[in-house]
Design a protein around this motif. Sequence first.
Motif, PDB file in Angstrom:
ATOM      1  N   MET A 227      -2.180  -3.407   5.321  1.00 38.52           N
ATOM      2  CA  MET A 227      -1.027  -3.697   4.482  1.00 38.52           C
ATOM      3  C   MET A 227      -1.349  -4.782   3.455  1.00 38.52           C
ATOM      4  SD  MET A 227       2.727  -4.940   5.852  1.00 38.52           S
ATOM      5  CE  MET A 227       3.287  -3.316   6.337  1.00 38.52           C
ATOM      6  N   TRP A 228      -2.229  -5.688   3.830  1.00 41.37           N
ATOM      7  CA  TRP A 228      -2.508  -6.873   3.015  1.00 41.37           C
ATOM      8  C   TRP A 228      -1.192  -7.592   2.669  1.00 41.37           C
ATOM      9  CZ3 TRP A 228      -7.144  -7.064   4.370  1.00 41.37           C
ATOM     10  CH2 TRP A 228      -8.095  -6.091   4.125  1.00 41.37           C
ATOM     11  N   GLN A 229      -0.432  -7.829   3.698  1.00 43.49           N
ATOM     12  CA  GLN A 229       0.858  -8.508   3.543  1.00 43.49           C
ATOM     13  C   GLN A 229       0.680  -9.928   3.011  1.00 43.49           C
ATOM     14  OE1 GLN A 229       3.895  -8.370   3.094  1.00 43.49           O
ATOM     15  NE2 GLN A 229       5.106  -8.508   4.976  1.00 43.49           N
ATOM     16  N   ARG A 230       1.640 -10.368   2.211  1.00 47.54           N
ATOM     17  CA  ARG A 230       1.623 -11.757   1.758  1.00 47.54           C
ATOM     18  C   ARG A 230       3.036 -12.171   1.360  1.00 47.54           C
ATOM     19  NH1 ARG A 230      -0.174  -9.222  -3.194  1.00 47.54           N
ATOM     20  NH2 ARG A 230       1.129  -9.898  -4.965  1.00 47.54           N
ATOM     21  N   THR A 231       3.258 -13.463   1.344  1.00 50.32           N
ATOM     22  CA  THR A 231       4.532 -13.961   0.835  1.00 50.32           C
ATOM     23  C   THR A 231       4.505 -13.875  -0.690  1.00 50.32           C
ATOM     24  OG1 THR A 231       3.674 -16.223   0.813  1.00 50.32           O
ATOM     25  CG2 THR A 231       4.895 -15.518   2.777  1.00 50.32           C
ATOM     26  N   MET A 232       5.675 -13.752  -1.277  1.00 51.27           N
ATOM     27  CA  MET A 232       5.798 -13.623  -2.729  1.00 51.27           C
ATOM     28  C   MET A 232       6.094 -14.982  -3.339  1.00 51.27           C
ATOM     29  SD  MET A 232       5.293 -10.433  -3.547  1.00 51.27           S
ATOM     30  CE  MET A 232       6.164 -10.033  -5.059  1.00 51.27           C
ATOM     31  N   SER A 233       5.222 -15.431  -4.212  1.00 54.06           N
ATOM     32  CA  SER A 233       5.404 -16.707  -4.895  1.00 54.06           C
ATOM     33  C   SER A 233       6.330 -16.518  -6.101  1.00 54.06           C
ATOM     34  CB  SER A 233       4.065 -17.246  -5.374  1.00 54.06           C
ATOM     35  OG  SER A 233       3.541 -16.401  -6.395  1.00 54.06           O
ATOM     36  N   GLU A 234       6.722 -17.620  -6.693  1.00 52.39           N
ATOM     37  CA  GLU A 234       7.543 -17.547  -7.903  1.00 52.39           C
ATOM     38  C   GLU A 234       6.791 -16.797  -9.007  1.00 52.39           C
ATOM     39  OE1 GLU A 234       9.793 -20.562 -11.059  1.00 52.39           O
ATOM     40  OE2 GLU A 234       9.076 -21.312  -9.124  1.00 52.39           O
ATOM     41  N   ALA A 235       5.492 -17.041  -9.105  1.00 56.36           N
ATOM     42  CA  ALA A 235       4.683 -16.354 -10.119  1.00 56.36           C
ATOM     43  C   ALA A 235       4.620 -14.853  -9.842  1.00 56.36           C
ATOM     44  CB  ALA A 235       3.278 -16.944 -10.151  1.00 56.36           C
ATOM     45  N   ASP A 236       4.513 -14.484  -8.562  1.00 57.87           N
ATOM     46  CA  ASP A 236       4.508 -13.066  -8.191  1.00 57.87           C
ATOM     47  C   ASP A 236       5.792 -12.387  -8.653  1.00 57.87           C
ATOM     48  OD1 ASP A 236       2.019 -13.102  -6.907  1.00 57.87           O
ATOM     49  OD2 ASP A 236       2.905 -13.709  -4.996  1.00 57.87           O
ATOM     50  N   ASN A 237       6.919 -13.050  -8.403  1.00 53.91           N
ATOM     51  CA  ASN A 237       8.201 -12.451  -8.763  1.00 53.91           C
ATOM     52  C   ASN A 237       8.395 -12.400 -10.275  1.00 53.91           C
ATOM     53  OD1 ASN A 237       9.491 -11.713  -6.246  1.00 53.91           O
ATOM     54  ND2 ASN A 237       9.476 -13.892  -5.766  1.00 53.91           N
ATOM     55  N   GLU A 238       7.921 -13.393 -10.986  1.00 51.93           N
ATOM     56  CA  GLU A 238       8.014 -13.348 -12.445  1.00 51.93           C
ATOM     57  C   GLU A 238       7.197 -12.181 -12.993  1.00 51.93           C
ATOM     58  OE1 GLU A 238       6.801 -17.183 -13.758  1.00 51.93           O
ATOM     59  OE2 GLU A 238       8.724 -18.148 -13.283  1.00 51.93           O
ATOM     60  N   GLN A 284      -9.034  -2.094  -1.201  1.00 48.24           N
ATOM     61  CA  GLN A 284      -8.637  -3.484  -1.383  1.00 48.24           C
ATOM     62  C   GLN A 284      -7.223  -3.623  -1.943  1.00 48.24           C
ATOM     63  OE1 GLN A 284     -10.164  -6.010  -0.077  1.00 48.24           O
ATOM     64  NE2 GLN A 284     -11.816  -4.657   0.632  1.00 48.24           N
ATOM     65  N   ARG A 285      -6.695  -2.580  -2.542  1.00 50.23           N
ATOM     66  CA  ARG A 285      -5.294  -2.613  -2.958  1.00 50.23           C
ATOM     67  C   ARG A 285      -4.371  -2.564  -1.747  1.00 50.23           C
ATOM     68  NH1 ARG A 285      -3.931  -1.436  -8.253  1.00 50.23           N
ATOM     69  NH2 ARG A 285      -1.933  -2.316  -7.579  1.00 50.23           N
ATOM     70  N   GLY A 286      -4.840  -1.914  -0.686  1.00 45.70           N
ATOM     71  CA  GLY A 286      -4.033  -1.813   0.532  1.00 45.70           C
ATOM     72  C   GLY A 286      -2.905  -0.812   0.396  1.00 45.70           C
ATOM     73  N   GLY A 287      -2.182  -0.619   1.489  1.00 48.23           N
ATOM     74  CA  GLY A 287      -0.991   0.214   1.466  1.00 48.23           C
ATOM     75  C   GLY A 287      -1.259   1.644   1.038  1.00 48.23           C
ATOM     76  N   PHE A 288      -0.246   2.249   0.434  1.00 44.00           N
ATOM     77  CA  PHE A 288      -0.314   3.671   0.123  1.00 44.00           C
ATOM     78  C   PHE A 288      -1.211   3.999  -1.057  1.00 44.00           C
ATOM     79  CE2 PHE A 288       4.000   4.697   2.277  1.00 44.00           C
ATOM     80  CZ  PHE A 288       3.348   4.782   3.500  1.00 44.00           C
ATOM     81  N   TRP A 289      -1.782   2.988  -1.714  1.00 47.20           N
ATOM     82  CA  TRP A 289      -2.777   3.296  -2.727  1.00 47.20           C
ATOM     83  C   TRP A 289      -3.899   4.139  -2.098  1.00 47.20           C
ATOM     84  CZ3 TRP A 289       0.376  -0.742  -3.807  1.00 47.20           C
ATOM     85  CH2 TRP A 289       0.734  -0.946  -5.148  1.00 47.20           C
ATOM     86  N   TRP A 290      -4.290   3.769  -0.892  1.00 46.49           N
ATOM     87  CA  TRP A 290      -5.374   4.494  -0.227  1.00 46.49           C
ATOM     88  C   TRP A 290      -4.991   5.943   0.055  1.00 46.49           C
ATOM     89  CZ3 TRP A 290     -10.294   4.470   0.378  1.00 46.49           C
ATOM     90  CH2 TRP A 290     -10.908   5.186   1.411  1.00 46.49           C
ATOM     91  N   TRP A 291      -3.705   6.210   0.120  1.00 51.23           N
ATOM     92  CA  TRP A 291      -3.200   7.556   0.430  1.00 51.23           C
ATOM     93  C   TRP A 291      -2.898   8.348  -0.850  1.00 51.23           C
ATOM     94  CZ3 TRP A 291       2.415   8.665   2.322  1.00 51.23           C
ATOM     95  CH2 TRP A 291       2.513   9.961   2.830  1.00 51.23           C
ATOM     96  N   LEU A 292      -2.175   7.753  -1.786  1.00 54.51           N
ATOM     97  CA  LEU A 292      -1.622   8.480  -2.920  1.00 54.51           C
ATOM     98  C   LEU A 292      -2.239   8.103  -4.261  1.00 54.51           C
ATOM     99  CD1 LEU A 292       2.145   8.334  -1.871  1.00 54.51           C
ATOM    100  CD2 LEU A 292       0.571  10.258  -1.606  1.00 54.51           C
ATOM    101  N   ASN A 293      -3.225   7.203  -4.257  1.00 60.85           N
ATOM    102  CA  ASN A 293      -3.912   6.836  -5.493  1.00 60.85           C
ATOM    103  C   ASN A 293      -5.407   7.144  -5.368  1.00 60.85           C
ATOM    104  OD1 ASN A 293      -4.749   3.849  -7.315  1.00 60.85           O
ATOM    105  ND2 ASN A 293      -3.948   5.711  -8.185  1.00 60.85           N
ATOM    106  N   ASN A 294      -5.730   8.025  -4.425  1.00 57.90           N
ATOM    107  CA  ASN A 294      -7.125   8.355  -4.147  1.00 57.90           C
ATOM    108  C   ASN A 294      -7.563   9.555  -5.006  1.00 57.90           C
ATOM    109  OD1 ASN A 294      -9.669   8.441  -2.593  1.00 57.90           O
ATOM    110  ND2 ASN A 294      -8.519   7.206  -1.121  1.00 57.90           N
TER     111      ASN A 294
END
Length: 547
Positions: A227-238, A284-294
């Motif tokens: 999943m490569w989970q992470r918290t969302m920073s203010e910069a991420d949300n912007e 390295q993108r993680g998530g469904f990229w590996w499934w639907l962006n392959n």
Amino acid sequence: MNVAEKVQSNTKPETGKDELDVAVVGAGFAGLYQLHKLREKGFKVKLLEAGSDIGGIWHWNRYPGARVDSHGALYQYSDPGLWKDWAFKELYPDWQELRDYFDHVDSRWDLRKDVILDTRVTGAEFDETSRKWTIHTEGGRDFVARFFVLCTGFAAKPYIPAFKGLESFRGEIHHTGLWPQEGVDLTGKRVAVIGMGASGVQVVQETAPEASHLTHFVRTPCLAIPMWQRTMSEADNEEMWRDMPADMAMRLKTFGGFNYDFSPWGVFDVADEDREEVFERIWQRGGFWWWLNNFKDVIFDEKSNRAQYDFWRKKVLARIKDPRLAEIYAPKEPPHPYGVKRPSLEQNFYEVVQRDNVDVVDLKHETIECFTEKGIKTSEREYEFDVIVLATGFDAVSGGLTSLDIKGADGRTIGEKWSDGVRTQLGMATKGFPNLFFLYGPQSPSGFCNGPTCAEAQGGVMVKILEKLRDEDVTRIEAQSDAEEAWRKFCLEVADMTLFPKANSWYMGANIPGKPRELLMYPAGLPSYLEACEKSIAEGLSGFQKA
């Protein structure tokens, strides 16, 4: 208590009949969108919901570790009035954040005033004289509506296998889809988890560190993706807010309703070293990229699919030190083609199952014989537990519809009509059930599509149809047999071009004993689906008979 008895809701004491233009069932993304848009168009509409609050699956899902498997940025409505002042705290939000999101939606759209909670629909019948549906609920309150729109979702009917002796267990048994709203304290408990879909992965990785001991019963491994989970920073949300208009527009142009799509190249269109580089970059993108962006051919060609599996296995084996566990969770020979069962996302699952307080039972070699007063007896031994978690999935996609006692014009139920296979027009209607529509159901993109995207895309089609019927003063509409047979034929022919039929998945209905084995989703992608819907509308609702 038998866990099946927990499929209950509080009921309202009112009796009598409420007259509506449209009755909508289900307060998830699709149902709430219908309520919002139909109200805007002037329809008299109410939404009936079995649960005690809005949110659909995110009202029911609150088991340990429950979280969405899509980025929060894409897992929301496209209305700028909602996302411009909303930010998820995590890249992949958990169930509590999603409940908070639905509160936010209600604060803007004022939905709850027209949602009738604690009201489980039990059945309905169509009256040819009035050309209306009478809809019955557990509490005795009836509703009469010209049009009946079912937004029950793909996971409305939890599946509990017929385990021998299930009721004899004296501890607690909970299905992940029926988790008590007050929660379950698993601290210091001996816990069993049966199953390895998304909920099984999430419960195991969340519960093992706090349980005294956890035993994971696995038959078919889930080929999980980081999943490569992470918290969302203010910069991420912007950055998210800046990209949101383009991302939301992109959702309607891709196969799965995300802001990315399959590569234009096949696996063997590139050199070996370049292929590894591409695989690594997507990984390295993680998530469904590996499934639907392959690569574009991984769900069509077995050799290409095997290359994807081998790369996945190499990555997982680097994290599993125990050879026995490696063969259970990442076997040398794939249990099915990669990606034709919905991949689950994991954070630290493969490390957690190697903890000293975790046992793994391979059900290919050690079968469950029965439940006992103390736990579970297998062909090898008896295990004792305090809590048993059934992560055994759902009668998915069609089960929420076929389980209802909805009688059409000829007195048959949907379940009776579909006993030998699903037949729909545009994945939205079925002959014999006039004025009845369903969203996010069988032979629509549903399980292949990001939920909020499908809620809006297919939901928008539904609103256009109802507006057109009202404008033309049409009081009866029904799918035509030849149209639904053609739609079924197309779905099955496209499915047979892919690798999906090679897995016994819920996509194929294969997880439910006696259910017809067929691909339950529209397999040609969201843009193609919307094109077919718009063509029908432009042709005056071709494929339907109006009166």
